[in-house]
Structure formats: C-alpha cells, structure tokens
Design an enzyme around this catalytic site. Structure first.
Site, short mmCIF file in Angstrom:
data_model
loop_
_atom_site.label_atom_id
_atom_site.label_comp_id
_atom_site.label_asym_id
_atom_site.label_seq_id
_atom_site.Cartn_x
_atom_site.Cartn_y
_atom_site.Cartn_z
N LEU A 253 -5.17 -5.94 -6.76
CA LEU A 253 -5.12 -4.74 -5.89
C LEU A 253 -3.71 -4.19 -5.84
O LEU A 253 -3.15 -3.95 -4.75
CB LEU A 253 -5.64 -5.08 -4.48
N HIS A 254 -3.11 -4.04 -7.00
CA HIS A 254 -1.78 -3.46 -7.09
C HIS A 254 -1.53 -2.99 -8.53
O HIS A 254 -2.31 -3.31 -9.43
CB HIS A 254 -0.70 -4.48 -6.67
N ALA A 255 -0.44 -2.27 -8.70
CA ALA A 255 0.08 -1.98 -10.05
C ALA A 255 1.52 -2.48 -10.07
O ALA A 255 2.15 -2.63 -9.02
CB ALA A 255 0.04 -0.48 -10.33
#
Ligand code: T46
Length: 134
Positions: A48-50
């Site tokens: 749930l991130h970049a």
C-alpha cells in the site's frame, strides 16, 4: 502495463533445485538489502505504497501471494507462486500484496538500504506525483 517478470534458471538435479540471483546478471542493480516477508495472516494486505527511488525484485520462494502493480494509469494484478520467477517493482509503482498463503515466503532484494522517507503512503499523493512528472 506488461508484467515485469524475470525468469531465473533452476539448477536441478536428483537432490532437488537451486536458484541463484547475482548482481549484474539476473538482477539489473547492485543489491544493498535483502528482506523477506513470511507468516502473513489471512486477509492481510501489505505494501500500500510506492517508492520514490527504490528498485526492487520480489520472489515467492515458497507459497503464493498476489501483487497489484499500479503506475497511476494502469494497474495489473500478478500471482506469484513460482520460485524461479522474479517480479520487478520499480520506483513510482503503487504496490499492494494480498492473498498470502500461510506458507508464503516473499523474498525481496533492493538497491538501497531501508529509508522510511522513500515511501509514498497516500494514493492521492502518489497520483499527484505522477501528474507532476507527466
Ligand atoms: C515494499 C514491500 C514489497 C525495516 O526495519 N527494514 C526494512 O528493510 C523493511 C522493508 C521494513 N522494516 C520495518 C518497517 C516496519 O516497521 O518492518 C516493518 C514492516 O514494514 P512494512 O510495513 O513497510 O512492510 P510491507 O510488507 O508493507 O512493505 C514491504 C517493504 O517495506 C516495502 O519496501 O516494497 O514490502
């Protein structure tokens, strides 16, 4: 988006199998960090991130999980269940891992040391960054 798979050679014989990953051969960057994810509970979604700059390659060396890759325009969902296949996670790719089997061991090699400031954890911020760079 084309699925960024990396196929690895299996060195197999009557004893079983071995897969090697080496900087500059299978891995297109110098590996600075290795970590692995295991024991993930049922129903959990991780990631749930970049990452702003980090380059990574992921391997389900045991069990299976799904990985969603999103470049801000397109998203694909990939099933990882083969220890001889790596999946590249490049910078500025929003990613989410889910549907972990209880035995799943996900090994990740990365080109940088751990840096919490390299994470974009809000999907809106991620999309804004993508738009800025268009
Ligand atoms: C990624 C996906 C695929 C460390 O102390 N050092 C490390 O190198 C890492 C990766 C994590 N941590 C600590 C930070 C947290 O307290 O381990 C804990 C769990 O990390 P996180 O919540 O970031 O784990 P995931 O599974 O959501 O994401 C991880 C990686 O962090 C991330 O870079 O791309 O796997």
């Amino acid at each position: 988006m084309k699925t960024p798979w990396l196929d690895l050679q299996i060195h197999g014989d009557e004893r079983g199998a071995l897969v090697a990953i080496e900087t500059g051969k299978q891995i297109p960057f110098a590996i600075k960090r290795v970590y692995y994810i295991f024991g993930t509970k049922e129903g959990v979604v991780r990631g749930l991130h970049a990452h702003k700059k980090l380059r990574q390659m992921t391997f389900a060396v045991q069990g299976a999980c799904d990985m969603l890759l999103d470049n801000g325009r397109e998203r694909i969902k990939v099933h990882l269940n083969n220890p001889s296949k790596g999946l590249r996670v490049e910078p500025m790719i929003w990613h989410e891992m889910s549907n972990f089997t209880p035995d799943c061991v996900l090994v990740v090699v990365a080109d940088e040391l751990y840096d919490p400031n390299d994470y974009i954890r809000s999907y809106d911020d991620f999309l804004n960054e993508i738009k800025k760079n268009d």
